[in-house]
Design a protein around this motif. Structure first.
Motif, PDB file in Angstrom:
ATOM      1  N   ILE A  29     -43.097 -15.506   0.859  1.00 21.55           N
ATOM      2  CA  ILE A  29     -41.801 -14.842   0.757  1.00 21.55           C
ATOM      3  C   ILE A  29     -42.047 -13.445   0.199  1.00 21.55           C
ATOM      4  O   ILE A  29     -42.559 -13.282  -0.907  1.00 21.55           O
ATOM      5  CB  ILE A  29     -40.844 -15.628  -0.146  1.00 21.55           C
ATOM      6  N   LEU A  30     -41.671 -12.439   0.969  1.00 23.08           N
ATOM      7  CA  LEU A  30     -41.901 -11.067   0.544  1.00 23.08           C
ATOM      8  C   LEU A  30     -40.755 -10.536  -0.299  1.00 23.08           C
ATOM      9  O   LEU A  30     -40.963  -9.698  -1.166  1.00 23.08           O
ATOM     10  CB  LEU A  30     -42.103 -10.172   1.764  1.00 23.08           C
ATOM     11  N   LYS A  31     -39.554 -10.998  -0.036  1.00 26.29           N
ATOM     12  CA  LYS A  31     -38.445 -10.514  -0.864  1.00 26.29           C
ATOM     13  C   LYS A  31     -37.226 -11.405  -0.689  1.00 26.29           C
ATOM     14  O   LYS A  31     -37.044 -12.051   0.349  1.00 26.29           O
ATOM     15  CB  LYS A  31     -38.081  -9.071  -0.520  1.00 26.29           C
ATOM     16  N   PHE A  32     -36.419 -11.417  -1.751  1.00 30.69           N
ATOM     17  CA  PHE A  32     -35.079 -11.969  -1.700  1.00 30.69           C
ATOM     18  C   PHE A  32     -34.130 -10.781  -1.592  1.00 30.69           C
ATOM     19  O   PHE A  32     -34.273  -9.803  -2.331  1.00 30.69           O
ATOM     20  CB  PHE A  32     -34.764 -12.784  -2.949  1.00 30.69           C
ATOM     21  N   ARG A  87     -41.346   4.414  -7.259  1.00 28.74           N
ATOM     22  CA  ARG A  87     -40.833   3.044  -7.113  1.00 28.74           C
ATOM     23  C   ARG A  87     -41.133   2.561  -5.702  1.00 28.74           C
ATOM     24  O   ARG A  87     -40.555   3.043  -4.728  1.00 28.74           O
ATOM     25  CB  ARG A  87     -39.328   3.023  -7.391  1.00 28.74           C
ATOM     26  N   LEU A  88     -42.084   1.612  -5.606  1.00 32.72           N
ATOM     27  CA  LEU A  88     -42.549   1.143  -4.308  1.00 32.72           C
ATOM     28  C   LEU A  88     -42.123  -0.299  -4.053  1.00 32.72           C
ATOM     29  O   LEU A  88     -41.900  -1.069  -4.979  1.00 32.72           O
ATOM     30  CB  LEU A  88     -44.072   1.236  -4.233  1.00 32.72           C
ATOM     31  N   ASP A  89     -42.045  -0.631  -2.781  1.00 32.39           N
ATOM     32  CA  ASP A  89     -41.765  -1.998  -2.352  1.00 32.39           C
ATOM     33  C   ASP A  89     -42.900  -2.411  -1.427  1.00 32.39           C
ATOM     34  O   ASP A  89     -43.210  -1.706  -0.464  1.00 32.39           O
ATOM     35  CB  ASP A  89     -40.428  -2.043  -1.610  1.00 32.39           C
ATOM     36  N   PHE A  90     -43.539  -3.543  -1.729  1.00 34.29           N
ATOM     37  CA  PHE A  90     -44.606  -4.053  -0.876  1.00 34.29           C
ATOM     38  C   PHE A  90     -43.956  -5.011   0.108  1.00 34.29           C
ATOM     39  O   PHE A  90     -43.557  -6.114  -0.261  1.00 34.29           O
ATOM     40  CB  PHE A  90     -45.671  -4.769  -1.708  1.00 34.29           C
ATOM     41  N   THR A  91     -43.815  -4.584   1.356  1.00 34.59           N
ATOM     42  CA  THR A  91     -43.021  -5.352   2.297  1.00 34.59           C
ATOM     43  C   THR A  91     -43.559  -5.179   3.705  1.00 34.59           C
ATOM     44  O   THR A  91     -44.629  -4.591   3.911  1.00 34.59           O
ATOM     45  CB  THR A  91     -41.544  -4.911   2.220  1.00 34.59           C
ATOM     46  N   VAL A  92     -42.828  -5.698   4.685  1.00 32.01           N
ATOM     47  CA  VAL A  92     -43.190  -5.507   6.087  1.00 32.01           C
ATOM     48  C   VAL A  92     -42.052  -4.794   6.796  1.00 32.01           C
ATOM     49  O   VAL A  92     -40.873  -5.010   6.494  1.00 32.01           O
ATOM     50  CB  VAL A  92     -43.491  -6.853   6.798  1.00 32.01           C
ATOM     51  N   ILE A  93     -42.405  -3.922   7.736  1.00 29.38           N
ATOM     52  CA  ILE A  93     -41.414  -3.239   8.561  1.00 29.38           C
ATOM     53  C   ILE A  93     -41.927  -3.218   9.987  1.00 29.38           C
ATOM     54  O   ILE A  93     -43.102  -3.476  10.256  1.00 29.38           O
ATOM     55  CB  ILE A  93     -41.145  -1.791   8.078  1.00 29.38           C
ATOM     56  N   GLY A  94     -41.042  -2.892  10.904  1.00 27.96           N
ATOM     57  CA  GLY A  94     -41.436  -2.772  12.298  1.00 27.96           C
ATOM     58  C   GLY A  94     -40.423  -3.437  13.211  1.00 27.96           C
ATOM     59  O   GLY A  94     -39.524  -4.177  12.761  1.00 27.96           O
ATOM     60  N   PRO A  95     -40.536  -3.203  14.503  1.00 23.25           N
ATOM     61  CA  PRO A  95     -39.595  -3.785  15.467  1.00 23.25           C
ATOM     62  C   PRO A  95     -39.520  -5.307  15.401  1.00 23.25           C
ATOM     63  O   PRO A  95     -38.448  -5.887  15.616  1.00 23.25           O
ATOM     64  CB  PRO A  95     -40.154  -3.312  16.824  1.00 23.25           C
ATOM     65  N   ALA A  96     -40.633  -5.967  15.108  1.00 22.62           N
ATOM     66  CA  ALA A  96     -40.619  -7.434  15.051  1.00 22.62           C
ATOM     67  C   ALA A  96     -39.730  -7.929  13.910  1.00 22.62           C
ATOM     68  O   ALA A  96     -39.042  -8.956  14.045  1.00 22.62           O
ATOM     69  CB  ALA A  96     -42.039  -7.970  14.893  1.00 22.62           C
ATOM     70  N   VAL A  97     -39.748  -7.223  12.774  1.00 20.30           N
ATOM     71  CA  VAL A  97     -38.873  -7.589  11.655  1.00 20.30           C
ATOM     72  C   VAL A  97     -37.410  -7.355  12.043  1.00 20.30           C
ATOM     73  O   VAL A  97     -36.529  -8.168  11.749  1.00 20.30           O
ATOM     74  CB  VAL A  97     -39.238  -6.776  10.396  1.00 20.30           C
ATOM     75  N   ASN A  98     -37.163  -6.218  12.718  1.00 22.07           N
ATOM     76  CA  ASN A  98     -35.803  -5.933  13.166  1.00 22.07           C
ATOM     77  C   ASN A  98     -35.297  -7.020  14.108  1.00 22.07           C
ATOM     78  O   ASN A  98     -34.132  -7.431  14.044  1.00 22.07           O
ATOM     79  CB  ASN A  98     -35.755  -4.573  13.859  1.00 22.07           C
ATOM     80  N   MET A  99     -36.179  -7.498  15.010  1.00 21.60           N
ATOM     81  CA  MET A  99     -35.786  -8.549  15.936  1.00 21.60           C
ATOM     82  C   MET A  99     -35.400  -9.829  15.185  1.00 21.60           C
ATOM     83  O   MET A  99     -34.377 -10.465  15.493  1.00 21.60           O
ATOM     84  CB  MET A  99     -36.918  -8.830  16.920  1.00 21.60           C
ATOM     85  N   ALA A 100     -36.209 -10.241  14.216  1.00 18.60           N
ATOM     86  CA  ALA A 100     -35.883 -11.447  13.442  1.00 18.60           C
ATOM     87  C   ALA A 100     -34.529 -11.290  12.763  1.00 18.60           C
ATOM     88  O   ALA A 100     -33.729 -12.232  12.710  1.00 18.60           O
ATOM     89  CB  ALA A 100     -36.973 -11.722  12.415  1.00 18.60           C
ATOM     90  N   SER A 101     -34.250 -10.086  12.264  1.00 19.38           N
ATOM     91  CA  SER A 101     -32.974  -9.837  11.606  1.00 19.38           C
ATOM     92  C   SER A 101     -31.816  -9.937  12.608  1.00 19.38           C
ATOM     93  O   SER A 101     -30.763 -10.517  12.300  1.00 19.38           O
ATOM     94  CB  SER A 101     -32.994  -8.452  10.965  1.00 19.38           C
ATOM     95  N   ARG A 102     -32.009  -9.398  13.816  1.00 14.97           N
ATOM     96  CA  ARG A 102     -30.957  -9.475  14.839  1.00 14.97           C
ATOM     97  C   ARG A 102     -30.705 -10.927  15.252  1.00 14.97           C
ATOM     98  O   ARG A 102     -29.568 -11.334  15.492  1.00 14.97           O
ATOM     99  CB  ARG A 102     -31.347  -8.653  16.070  1.00 14.97           C
ATOM    100  N   LEU A 103     -31.781 -11.721  15.341  1.00 18.22           N
ATOM    101  CA  LEU A 103     -31.612 -13.126  15.718  1.00 18.22           C
ATOM    102  C   LEU A 103     -30.838 -13.882  14.649  1.00 18.22           C
ATOM    103  O   LEU A 103     -29.990 -14.732  14.955  1.00 18.22           O
ATOM    104  CB  LEU A 103     -32.975 -13.784  15.956  1.00 18.22           C
ATOM    105  N   GLU A 104     -31.130 -13.583  13.403  1.00 20.90           N
ATOM    106  CA  GLU A 104     -30.379 -14.230  12.317  1.00 20.90           C
ATOM    107  C   GLU A 104     -28.902 -13.879  12.434  1.00 20.90           C
ATOM    108  O   GLU A 104     -28.027 -14.742  12.264  1.00 20.90           O
ATOM    109  CB  GLU A 104     -30.944 -13.789  10.965  1.00 20.90           C
ATOM    110  N   ALA A 105     -28.590 -12.624  12.741  1.00 18.47           N
ATOM    111  CA  ALA A 105     -27.190 -12.224  12.889  1.00 18.47           C
ATOM    112  C   ALA A 105     -26.534 -12.936  14.071  1.00 18.47           C
ATOM    113  O   ALA A 105     -25.338 -13.277  14.023  1.00 18.47           O
ATOM    114  CB  ALA A 105     -27.100 -10.708  13.065  1.00 18.47           C
ATOM    115  N   LEU A 106     -27.304 -13.182  15.145  1.00 16.95           N
ATOM    116  CA  LEU A 106     -26.763 -13.853  16.320  1.00 16.95           C
ATOM    117  C   LEU A 106     -26.419 -15.322  16.063  1.00 16.95           C
ATOM    118  O   LEU A 106     -25.651 -15.917  16.823  1.00 16.95           O
ATOM    119  CB  LEU A 106     -27.754 -13.762  17.475  1.00 16.95           C
TER     120      LEU A 106
END
Length: 399
Positions: free
Chosen positions: A264-267, A334-353
């Motif tokens: 889990i990268l973030k809540f 102030r840094l955040d160690f996380t993941v970004i990219g189109p694949a993350v955006n896609m997962a987010s869109r699927l959750e919204a769907l």
């Protein structure tokens, strides 16, 4: 003819050797319990008749108040036990030497040979008498800014520790405090990172991956989960109930993720972002197994909530797979160690769907192609996804 060496002078030389080892010979040992066990053996060799010893360390882990390291004569390794936050209300703590030391005592010394009716009353002392121990001493171990921990020593020597033994034990406490503080703070740093950014990201940060913009491309299975109607819940429920609800929800979702190798990268308020790197065998299958376990845990949680008059919690999960940039993003300070990219955006869109399509778990065709085993996936169809030019073939998983 020279006089025989004085016993106290021999002890002084020997305990100086122990202090020298403690300050100079432990640099390559990471674990405090190993150092403590070796310390006790070296004290015995130095003529200090230690039969049992404990080290009580406050660590303030999210689940544990502290830890107790216990060594007894004949043990090759010390025994490490976690101590939970509720201990201070239990009989094992109330009236104990630890209770006295944390309340401010500079020393607790108990002659275990005398009549128990004349001594302190606590099950710990009764247990030590039953083991044949004759003397016990507990001292505070001071770390920076007056933070108190505890070290104790006991012996079975008739008459107990003599003055030279106590002096030798006192002499090593400053060195033990320094050595233990380094290990405790190293462990605390690791615990804080594991707690707030996850174990893998924590390891990278401790290894020096703290520069803004530093990172790497990782191919991973991605999970985004979000709680439904949280605004309504937070507006209408008492604050403490909302916090308890969120914690229970995150336990139900998070623990299966950890069990199956995810991180889990973030809540994010009432949501979470997790990844399963494809470097792990069967990463997508493991993620779906975690989702199945989480769904069962949520069913059980909703049943408990129903029994207490609370409404059930609904949620949505989006699953996708692809390349993500994994690293440091943020401001200069102030840094955040996380993941970004189109694949993350896609997962987010699927959750919204999931809301629009009335499904709890949606996964992309790309994710479904990696799933092994007898999971029953329902093809939902092709749907346009905001931010992506082509419709995405979607599947639902009902667990």
């Amino acid at each position: 003819m020279s006089a025989p060496p004085n016993k106290d002078s021999v002890t002084t030389r020997s305990d100086s050797d122990v202090v020298h080892w403690l300050t100079n010979g432990t640099r390559d040992e990471r674990f405090l319990d190993n150092i403590f066990a070796e310390l006790c053996v070296r004290l015995q060799r130095a003529g200090i008749p230690v039969k049992r010893a404990t080290l009580h360390i406050l660590i303030y882990h999210p689940q544990w108040l502290g830890a107790r390291i216990m060594w007894a004569d004949g043990m090759r390794e010390a025994e490490l036990a976690r101590v939970d936050y509720d201990v201070r209300g239990r009989s094992e703590y109330i009236g104990s030497p630890a209770n006295e030391i944390f309340d401010g005592a500079a020393e607790v010394r108990e002659n275990l040979e005398r009549d128990p009716a004349l001594g302190r009353k606590h099950a710990l002392y009764d247990g030590m008498r039953a083991q044949g121990l004759t003397d016990y001493v507990a001292r505070p171990l001071y770390h920076t800014l007056g933070k108190r921990h505890i070290v104790t020593f006991a012996t079975d020597r008739p008459g107990g520790f003599d003055d030279a033994h106590i002096a030798a034990l006192s002499k090593l406490l400053p060195a033990l405090a320094l050595v233990s503080e380094i290990r405790v703070k190293n462990r605390l740093a690791r615990t804080l990172l594991e707690t707030y950014v996850g174990s893998h990201a924590g390891d990278l940060i401790l290894a020096g991956a703290t520069r803004r913009g530093s990172g790497t491309t990782v191919r991973a299975a991605i999970m985004i989960c979000d709680l439904r109607d949280f605004t309504r819940i937070s507006d209408n429920w008492p604050r403490d109930d909302v916090i308890d609800l969120l914690n229970d929800y995150f336990d139900a979702i998070s623990e299966p993720i950890a069990r199956h190798g995810g991180e889990i990268l973030k809540f994010m308020g009432d949501g979470l972002l997790a990844i399963f790197p494809l470097s792990q065998p069967s990463a997508c299958t493991n993620l779906l197994r975690a989702v199945a376990e989480a769904r069962r845990a949520m069913v059980a949680l909703n049943q408990r909530n129903s029994d207490t008059g609370r409404a059930p919690m609904n949620y949505g999960v989006g699953l996708h797979v692809g390349d993500v940039m994994y690293g440091n993003i943020g401001s200069r300070t102030r840094l955040d160690f996380t993941v970004i990219g189109p694949a993350v955006n896609m997962a987010s869109r699927l959750e919204a769907l999931t809301k629009q399509l009335g499904r709890t778990v949606l996964l992309s065709r790309a994710f479904a192609d990696f799933v092994e085993g007898d999971f029953e996936l329902e093809r939902v169809g092709e749907y346009p996804v905001r931010g992506f030019s082509d419709p995405i073939e979607l599947f639902a998983y009902h667990g």
